[in-house]
Enzyme design. Structure first.
Site, PDB file in Angstrom:
ATOM      1  N   TRP A 224       0.822  -1.217   0.000  1.00  0.00           N
ATOM      2  CA  TRP A 224       0.000   0.000   0.000  1.00  0.00           C
ATOM      3  C   TRP A 224       0.851   1.261   0.000  1.00  0.00           C
ATOM      4  O   TRP A 224       0.504   2.241  -0.662  1.00  0.00           O
ATOM      5  CB  TRP A 224      -1.003  -0.016   1.166  1.00  0.00           C
ATOM      6  CG  TRP A 224      -1.900  -1.204   1.040  1.00  0.00           C
ATOM      7  CD1 TRP A 224      -1.951  -2.293   1.853  1.00  0.00           C
ATOM      8  CD2 TRP A 224      -2.841  -1.463  -0.017  1.00  0.00           C
ATOM      9  NE1 TRP A 224      -2.862  -3.212   1.380  1.00  0.00           N
ATOM     10  CE2 TRP A 224      -3.416  -2.730   0.240  1.00  0.00           C
ATOM     11  CE3 TRP A 224      -3.249  -0.765  -1.150  1.00  0.00           C
ATOM     12  CZ2 TRP A 224      -4.383  -3.298  -0.593  1.00  0.00           C
ATOM     13  CZ3 TRP A 224      -4.200  -1.322  -1.989  1.00  0.00           C
ATOM     14  CH2 TRP A 224      -4.759  -2.573  -1.710  1.00  0.00           C
TER      15      TRP A 224
ATOM     16  N   ASP B 296      -1.660   6.758   6.559  1.00  0.00           N
ATOM     17  CA  ASP B 296      -2.675   5.799   6.128  1.00  0.00           C
ATOM     18  C   ASP B 296      -2.920   4.851   7.304  1.00  0.00           C
ATOM     19  O   ASP B 296      -2.076   4.020   7.618  1.00  0.00           O
ATOM     20  CB  ASP B 296      -2.158   5.043   4.895  1.00  0.00           C
ATOM     21  CG  ASP B 296      -3.098   3.926   4.445  1.00  0.00           C
ATOM     22  OD1 ASP B 296      -4.128   3.691   5.112  1.00  0.00           O
ATOM     23  OD2 ASP B 296      -2.788   3.280   3.423  1.00  0.00           O
TER      24      ASP B 296
ATOM     25  N   LYS C  10     -12.232  -2.056   7.724  1.00  0.00           N
ATOM     26  CA  LYS C  10     -11.570  -2.976   8.652  1.00  0.00           C
ATOM     27  C   LYS C  10     -12.170  -2.778  10.054  1.00  0.00           C
ATOM     28  O   LYS C  10     -13.026  -3.532  10.476  1.00  0.00           O
ATOM     29  CB  LYS C  10     -10.052  -2.762   8.665  1.00  0.00           C
ATOM     30  CG  LYS C  10      -9.364  -3.326   7.424  1.00  0.00           C
ATOM     31  CD  LYS C  10      -9.145  -2.306   6.401  1.00  0.00           C
ATOM     32  CE  LYS C  10      -8.088  -2.585   5.378  1.00  0.00           C
ATOM     33  NZ  LYS C  10      -8.333  -3.591   4.373  1.00  0.00           N
TER      34      LYS C  10
HETATM   35  N1  PMP Z   1      -4.066   1.159   2.628  1.00  0.00           N
HETATM   36  C1  PMP Z   1      -4.104   0.054   3.382  1.00  0.00           C
HETATM   37  C2  PMP Z   1      -3.217  -0.044   4.579  1.00  0.00           C
HETATM   38  C3  PMP Z   1      -4.980  -0.982   3.044  1.00  0.00           C
HETATM   39  O1  PMP Z   1      -5.030  -2.085   3.790  1.00  0.00           O
HETATM   40  C4  PMP Z   1      -5.821  -0.854   1.917  1.00  0.00           C
HETATM   41  C5  PMP Z   1      -6.822  -1.908   1.514  1.00  0.00           C
HETATM   42  N2  PMP Z   1      -6.755  -3.104   2.081  1.00  0.00           N
HETATM   43  C6  PMP Z   1      -5.716   0.309   1.158  1.00  0.00           C
HETATM   44  C7  PMP Z   1      -4.853   1.299   1.554  1.00  0.00           C
HETATM   45  C8  PMP Z   1      -6.572   0.503  -0.066  1.00  0.00           C
HETATM   46  O2  PMP Z   1      -7.846   0.766   0.365  1.00  0.00           O
HETATM   47  P1  PMP Z   1      -9.102   0.834  -0.613  1.00  0.00           P
HETATM   48  O3  PMP Z   1      -9.346  -0.539  -1.103  1.00  0.00           O
HETATM   49  O4  PMP Z   1     -10.167   1.367   0.290  1.00  0.00           O
HETATM   50  O5  PMP Z   1      -8.769   1.775  -1.713  1.00  0.00           O
END
Ligand code: PMP
Length: 356
Positions: A99, A165, A189
């Protein structure tokens, strides 16, 4: 029968959230309308929205001078909105996995990216140490790495606006929000269903928006701050679900209690992984996430992977297949995961080990 859900997100939510969302889908309070039908401009929905914002502020202890937004687009849209709004020349990013790598990729479209630390060479198996430089527009970190299972538990002081994030560890421990210029994440989550993104933004960060860049209206933070998330139609039912989850967190004693539970769940699994003759942890001690726990079969036993997944499935355990980039297994133990769920998983691990 309700399963023992260890999904990485969407994931297990509190029973109270599910029950109250179900009721509101049939009728929101005494409005004679479903939460799916009610206008987002109505006082009935405004009350839902305001309660969600106020509970978030109360539970997380968000100080004055910050705005709370509930937007669409996922955390992934934030990866692009952040540099689009705030990256003038250079930004600092810490690379701790998939991520952060995705966030870095977006930032590189808008300026120079200084990757101040990375654990990539070691398979992202630890959370690297880093110092935030003062010659950047902002610094970006991912506090919990959902796929790799590493987490940083410190709220760092930063000489530049710090953006975090917190998709997968928001509301799992008390946080000193004042250390951050912005905290964001997908709600799917610890807070609610997929489809709503939370953004906690310090109002004076808005003064740092890149002046000479055309930013489309929907991608400007100021648009959403000025209209309190109602510039366009917000994800109403998702915001309702987040409000219910925040009520549940508050009723249990808030983030101190969430943290106590998170430590109890994670310790139980890591202790088993340390002592097990069959399974082993992936992440180095000191960086181990309380929310996402990847684990592997010990050397020589790798062929048992499918058999253990079937063994777990027969015990109503779902969601433990590891992410394809790590392999093996991953147990995601978010706020709504109970110690009973964890006991069922650990017992399955022990029984499976005894069998082999
Ligand atoms: N950042 C983290 C730490 C994540 O775990 C995730 C998705 N699992 C994301 C960003 C991306 O999120 P989204 O699917 O809501 O775009």
């Amino acid at each position: 029968m309700r399963k023992h859900i260890f999904n990485a997100g969407p994931c297990k939510l509190p029973d109270e959230t599910l029950e109250n969302v179900s009721k509101a889908v049939l009728e929101l309070g005494n409005t004679g309308q479903s939460i799916l039908e009610v206008s987002h401009r109505s006082p009935d929905f405004q009350a839902v929205h305001d309660e969600a914002v106020n509970l978030f502020k109360e539970v997380l202890g968000i100080p004055g001078g910050y705005s709370v937004l509930f937007l669409g687009g996922g955390a992934s849209l934030q990866f692009c909105m952040i540099p689009f709004n705030f990256l003038k020349t250079k930004a600092a990013y810490v690379n701790t996995g998939t991520w952060s790598t995705a966030a870095i990729k977006e930032a590189k479209m808008w300026g120079e990216v200084n990757v101040i630390a990375s654990s990539e060479a070691d398979g992202f198996t630890y959370y690297p140490e880093f110092t935030i430089p003062s010659d950047v527009d902002y610094a970006h970190v991912t506090s919990n790495n959902t796929i790799r299972g590493t987490e940083i538990f410190k709220d760092l002081a930063s000489p530049v606006p710090l953006i975090c994030d917190m998709s997968s560890d928001i509301c799992s421990r008390p946080v000193d929000v004042s250390k951050y210029a912005m905290i964001y994440g997908g709600a799917q989550k610890n807070l609610g269903p997929a489809g709503v993104t939370f953004v906690i933004i310090k109002n004076d960060l808005l003064d740092r928006v890149v002046a000479d860049r055309m930013i489309p209206t929907m991608l400007r933070y100021k648009t959403h701050v000025d209209k309190e998330s109602m510039y366009n139609t917000p994800p109403c039912v998702n915001i309702f679900a987040v409000k219910e989850t925040l009520r549940w967190i508050k009723s249990l004693g808030g983030l101190k209690e969430m943290e106590r539970r998170a430590i109890e769940r994670a310790d139980m699994i890591y202790n088993e992984l340390e002592r097990s003759k069959l399974f082993r942890p992936v992440v180095k001690e000191g960086s181990r996430s309380r929310m996402n726990i990847p684990f592997l079969l010990r050397e020589g036993h790798e062929a048992l992977e499918k058999e253990f997944l079937d063994f777990a499935k027969a015990r109503n355990i779902v969601g433990i297949k590891g992410h394809r980039s790590v392999g093996g297994f991953r147990a995601s133990t978010y706020n709504a995961c109970t110690i009973e769920d964890v006991k069922v998983l650990v017992t399955a691990m022990q029984e499976f080990a005894a069998k082999h």
